[in-house]
Each structure stands twice: as structure tokens, then as C-alpha cells.
Design a protein around this motif. Structure first.
Motif: not given
Length: 412
Positions: A261-268, A148-154, A142-146, A15-20
């Protein structure tokens, strides 16, 4: 944890991923939509966008504790579903907006609905053992980071159809998200842990009242606030600073944000849980603050674009701060007030979102006028360094749930 509760965290993370994604999908077209509806140039549209962000943050400031307390009374599930439905209405309203006034109404609705991170965090606190909460909150980041990467690209792809197409897509995503939670999300707050809704508690002071009995709470909340105030430098001035310092175009700026966003996901996903297990939440927060501050100071003096990518390998460790601090705070209140706590944290973040961009933008402008465009990062780095000093000096050394006896008298 019951079998039904095993699905709670994955559903909330989705839900958080879709929200972002829904938020990020509209970013590429918002300037165009504002210029069209307001009949203004890009410079004026930027100022209007700033006011839209402020309206959103103010609405979220007031809504956060209310939604959190409602979640403590009626459960997390109905609050999350209602918020997702409100998001769908907001995006649909914006897609059909004939005037700028409609955009502001939509942002108010989005600010209220955007306080869902509080109930989402409360779900994690409900079903996760205290010693594992920091890692679980890392998954939410990490869900937020994912997203935030997908949203602007889409959003960039959909913008080729028209400036309103991303809003339509965001409305569909939010509505689908609400339906998915209606079907899949279990209620995680037990009946015996619910408490009456009281309006006097449904504000930021009331949300944190249970924490004030614990001596560590005040300094921890102050450190959190300074950290958020400094961290907002990224969305506030990154694109302007990168253009001034390196002459980057939109594509280069986009690649740098994708790297973040990518490095943030890796860290989280791969680092936070291990570090918290080894160092404990307090020391993890200190390491995170020092890393984030050092990266910001380095950005102030960087001379080549590739250094941005290299420095963030250190700065990304700062992403451990949110789950570590949130894990500490959730252990200072009992199960009946996790929603109120998360709502209060969300409202505190809203205050930072109101003032942080003003501080960052004014610092950048002041420094650039004097030949030094890194001033905003010096200020931001100083704020996060101050947060680290507060944690070191005033927050007790409580690293695991077994150390709870080290908390001051009055802590739950």
C-alpha cells in the motif's frame, strides 16, 4: 473549470478513501463473524466468504452500467450520495445480522453501492482536461491505497471491542461520507451534456457500445480485462502463498501488505503523472504491464521473504496501468457518456473478480500439490504479459490529446 468544480476532485478522492476504509475495516473480523453466525469451522467459513465475494461481484457487474447511465442522465452528485447512503445501510444491516442470510443480503446491497467508482471516475473525467486525466486517476488509486492501509489497521483495533464493532464504525463512516458529499460535492455534469436514460444501454455491452466505433477500443478493453484478471492474484492467494512459501504469520503478512500500500501511494502520487507526461498513456501502460508481469514472475521463484519487498519496487510501477488505460478510454467517448464508460469498466472488473480468484486459487492448489507453490504467480504474470502484447500490437500510438487524429475513423 469553475470555482465550485475545483473542490469536486478532492471531495471525490476523500469519498473514495473513506469508502475503502469502510471496506477494509471489516476484513479482520469477517471470518469470526461468519463462524459465529454459521456455526462452522474456519475452513467452511473461508468457502462462505468466497461466495460472499462472488455475490458482491455479481451485483456490482449488473449495477455498474445502471449507475453510470443514471449518472449521465441525472448527474454524478445524486448517484454518489445515494450509493454512500446504501453503503451505510449495508454496514448497519451487517452489524445487526442474526443469520448468514443477512450477510448475503448486505453483500448484494454493497455490490450495488460499490459501483460508486464509476460515478467517481466520471467526476474526474468531467472536470479534468484529457491530457491530465491519467494523473488524476492515479490520485484515485492512491486514495484507494491509503484507505486500504488505514481500514484493516483500524478494524483490528476495533475488533478488541467485538466482531460487530467495525461494522458499526463503517456504517458511521459511510453515513458521514454521504452527508459530506451532500454539503460539499458540486454537480460536475453540465445540463447540455446529459442524455436520456435508456435501459438498453444500462448493461456492460451498452456501456461500451460508443467505443466499438473506434478500432482501438476492443483490444484496449481486452488488455484491461486480462490485466485485471491477473492482478487479482494478490487479494486471492497472497496470504496463503506467503504462509506456504515463507511460513509467515498474520503479522508478517500484514506488514507485507502495508508495504504494498505504501509503495503504491508513492507511485501514484509522485511517479504516474510525470511518466504519463513524458511517455504518454500508451507507452506508460506498456511499461506498467511489463513491470507488473516481471514482478509476478519473480515472486513465483523467490526464495527469501525480503525479496518480496525488493521485487515490489519494480512491481509497483504496474500501478500506473489503471490511470493510463482509463485516460486512453475516456478520450474515446464524448462528455455525455463518461458515466456509462466508467460503469462499464466497473462491471468488467466485477467479471474479473468473479473468475480471477478461482483461477488464482486453483493454480496455487494445483502447483502446491506438485511441489511448486508459485504457479498462481506464473499464470497471473502471463495474463498481464498478454495484456502488454495486445497493447503493443493493436492499440494505436496516441500519447496526448493532440494526437487524437491518429485514432481510427469513427472515434469521437
Amino acid at each position: 473549470m469553475t470555482m465550485a468544480h475545483r473542490y469536486a476532485v478532492p471531495v471525490v478522492l476523500a469519498a473514495v478513501t473513506i469508502d475503502v476504509i469502510g471496506f477494509g475495516i471489516i476484513m479482520p473480523v469477517l471470518p469470526t463473524l461468519i463462524t459465529q453466525l454459521g456455526h462452522v469451522d474456519l475452513s467452511a467459513a473461508t468457502r462462505i466468504a468466497g461466495w460472499l465475494l462472488a455475490v458482491f461481484a455479481i451485483a456490482q457487474f449488473f449495477a455498474g452500467p445502471v449507475l453510470g447511465n443514471l449518472g449521465d442522465r441525472f448527474g454524478r452528485r445524486p448517484v454518489l450520495i445515494a450509493s454512500m447512503a446504501a453503503f451505510a445501510i449495508d454496514y448497519a444491516l451487517t452489524a445487526a445480522a442474526p443469520t448468514l442470510a443477512w450477510l448475503f443480503v448486505g453483500r448484494i446491497i454493497a455490490g450495488i453501492a460499490g459501483a460508486t467508482f464509476g460515478p467517481a471516475g466520471a467526476v474526474i473525467a468531467d472536470v479534468t482536461p484529457p491530457e491530465k486525466r491519467a494523473a488524476a486517476f492515479g490520485y484515485m488509486s492512491a486514495a484507494f491505497g491509503i484507505g486500504f492501509i488505514i481500514g484493516p489497521a483500524l478494524g483490528g483495533v476495533l475488533a478488541t471491542i467485538g466482531p460487530r464493532a467495525p461494522f458499526v464504525a463503517a456504517a458511521i463512516l459511510a453515513a458521514g461520507n454521504a452527508v459530506a458529499m451532500l454539503i460539499l460535492l458540486p454537480e460536475t455534469l453540465a445540463e447540455e451534456n446529459r442524455r436520456p436514460f435508456r435501459l438498453r444501454d444500462a448493461h456492460i455491452v451498452g456501456a461500451f457500445r460508443p467505443l466499438f466505433a473506434a478500432g482501438a477500443a476492443g483490444p484496449l478493453l481486452l488488455a484491461w480485462f486480462f490485466w485485471q484478471l491477473g492482478g487479482i492474484v494478490y487479494p486471492a492467494v497472497w496470504s496463503f502463498w506467503a504462509t506456504l512459501r515463507f511460513g509467515w504469520d498474520a503479522k508478517a503478512i500484514g506488514w507485507s501488505l502495508a508495504w504494498v500500500g505504501f509503495v503504491t501511494i508513492v507511485v501514484q502520487l509522485g511517479v504516474t503523472g510525470r511518466v504519463v507526461a513524458r511517455l504518454g498513456e500508451r507507452r506508460t501502460a506498456i511499461v506498467a504491464a511489463v513491470s507488473a508481469s516481471a514482478c509476478l514472475f519473480a515472486y513465483a521463484f523467490t526464495t527469501h521473504g525480503w525479496q518480496v519487498y525488493a521485487f515490489f519496487l519494480i512491481g509497483a510501477l504496474g500501478q500506473m496501468g489503471y490511470p493510463a488505460l482509463n485516460g486512453l478510454l475516456t478520450r474515446m467517448v464524448d462528455a455525455t457518456r463518461q458515466g456509462a464508460l466508467q460503469g462499464g469498466i466497473g462491471s468488467m472488473g466485477s467479471v474479473a473478480q468473479i473468475f480471477g480468484p478461482l483461477i488464482a486459487a486453483q493454480s496455487l492448489a494445483w502447483g502446491a500439490a506438485r511441489g511448486f507453490d508459485g504457479a498462481a504467480f506464473l499464470v497471473a504474470g502471463g495474463l498481464i504479459a498478454l495484456a502488454a502484447l495486445i497493447i503493443v500490437a493493436f492499440v494505436p500510438k496516441v500519447s496526448t490529446v493532440d494526437d487524437a487524429s491518429n485514432l481510427p475513423a469513427g472515434a469521437p
